[in-house]
Write an enzyme that holds these catalytic residues in place. Structure first.
Site, mmCIF file in Angstrom:
data_model
loop_
_atom_site.group_PDB
_atom_site.id
_atom_site.type_symbol
_atom_site.label_atom_id
_atom_site.label_comp_id
_atom_site.label_asym_id
_atom_site.label_seq_id
_atom_site.Cartn_x
_atom_site.Cartn_y
_atom_site.Cartn_z
ATOM 1 N N THR A 1 0.838 -1.201 0.000
ATOM 2 C CA THR A 1 0.000 0.000 0.000
ATOM 3 C C THR A 1 0.873 1.251 0.000
ATOM 4 O O THR A 1 1.820 1.344 0.792
ATOM 5 C CB THR A 1 -0.894 0.004 1.259
ATOM 6 O OG1 THR A 1 -1.771 -1.128 1.212
ATOM 7 C CG2 THR A 1 -1.729 1.275 1.347
ATOM 8 N N SER A 2 0.551 2.194 -0.874
ATOM 9 C CA SER A 2 1.223 3.496 -0.925
ATOM 10 C C SER A 2 2.726 3.317 -1.183
ATOM 11 O O SER A 2 3.086 2.827 -2.252
ATOM 12 C CB SER A 2 0.918 4.268 0.364
ATOM 13 O OG SER A 2 1.347 5.594 0.259
ATOM 14 N N SER A 3 3.603 3.662 -0.241
ATOM 15 C CA SER A 3 5.032 3.417 -0.452
ATOM 16 C C SER A 3 5.264 1.928 -0.712
ATOM 17 O O SER A 3 6.118 1.551 -1.528
ATOM 18 C CB SER A 3 5.836 3.871 0.774
ATOM 19 O OG SER A 3 7.205 3.710 0.553
#
Ligand code: NAG
Ligand code: NAG
Length: 300
Positions: free
Chosen positions: A143-145
């Protein structure tokens, strides 16, 4: 003094070797402190289910900035699913201040380049050997990074991963730092201003593992239309990248289906190995869809 330093050395050797050899406890998140070559200080946490499958699969689940292995372990559905399907989950933990992943340095953006991607690939290799895992069932998600790192791992280790699912990330190499910064933020990418053709983005992937001509992981990418952290243009750029890698026509997807897999989401299939799911009105970041992930990875 001399005695004390000898004692200290002795103790550190003893603890390193005993901890390294201590088997992860099934049914709890365990740290593996010794797994061969670890070019960066990314920490290695593992969840071995109590009901481990024979020749188990592996999912690498990569946390977001400010997250940790423990936080992603608690906040994602994979440990529960691991008990259901018998696979192992690897939760790497970022060593960097702010706990974003390094998706910006030349080292991490290169196969065997000595960055975090290399360290994580070695966690996988250790697990494959230790648990006689099925190398045809090695997957990555985040998720995300962690979604950015999923794209980077798919690009740098296409020989290791068979599929990737990206939740609200950016394309591989989009965070590249011109100054060579490690775990550097990249405003132009985050703001959706790093745009290129499918061919250019594909070349960025090819350059991360020059000369590689084997199979590549299939990719599924989620992004929210109201993402103010990693602007939605990053969805388009990521789809261009993987469509380009697989030689699909980005401008002519195979299919586009509204309200799939849920109301307000649109699934676009570019070819057998690339699909995107655009979540209307969803911000940063799109919620993990554990049951769908199991289908995409082929556990169900
Ligand atoms: C941000 O990333 C782009 C590629 O997406 C790169 O061209 C640019 O140099 C990077 N910016 C900085 C400040 O490193
Ligand atoms: C792929 O690369 C390997 C190693 O460089 C080489 O031996 C092989 O001939 C290549 N295969 C194709 C289809 O290009």
């Amino acid at each position: 003094m001399r005695f004390l330093s000898i004692l200290a050395n002795y103790l550190s050797v003893v603890s390193a070797s005993t901890l390294g050899k201590r088997a992860p406890t099934p049914g709890s998140l365990s740290q593996v402190t010794s797994f061969g070559n670890a070019p960066t200080k990314a920490a290695f946490y593992i969840y071995v289910p109590k009901k481990l499958a024979a020749s188990p699969g592996i999912i690498v689940a990569v946390h977001y900035c400010s997250g940790t292995a423990q936080a992603y372990f608690n906040g994602s559905p994979y440990k529960t699913l691991a008990e259901q399907y018998g696979f192992i989950v690897i939760y790497p933990s970022s060593p960097h201040s702010g706990t974003c992943w390094d998706v910006s340095s030349k080292a991490t953006l290169s196969h065997e380049g000595g960055g975090d991607s290399h360290t994580i690939a070695n966690m996988v290799k250790w697990t494959v050997t230790e648990y006689k895992a099925d190398t045809s069932k090695v997957f990555v998600t985040g998720t995300s990074s962690g979604g950015m790192m999923t794209n980077v791992l798919a690009a740098t280790y296409p020989d290791v991963f068979k599929a990737g699912i990206v939740y609200s990330g950016v394309g591989a190499g989009c965070f590249a730092s011109s100054a060579g910064g490690v775990a550097a933020w990249n405003n132009s990418c985050a703001n959706g201003q790093s745009t290129a053709t499918p061919q250019k983005w594909a070349q960025v992937v090819f350059d991360m593992y020059k000369g590689y001509n084997g199979t590549r992981p299939k990719m599924q990418v989620y992004h929210g239309s109201a993402d103010a952290t990693l602007r939605p243009q990053n969805y388009q750029e990521t789809m261009k990248q993987w469509a380009g890698v697989f030689g699909y026509n980005y401008d002519k997807p195979e299919s586009t289906k509204s309200n799939d897999p849920q109301s307000g989401y649109t699934r676009t299939v570019y070819g057998p190995s690339v699909e995107g799911i655009y979540a209307q009105g969803v911000g940063h970041s799109v919620n993990i869809r554990g049951a769908d992930d199991m289908k995409y990875f082929g556990f169900t």
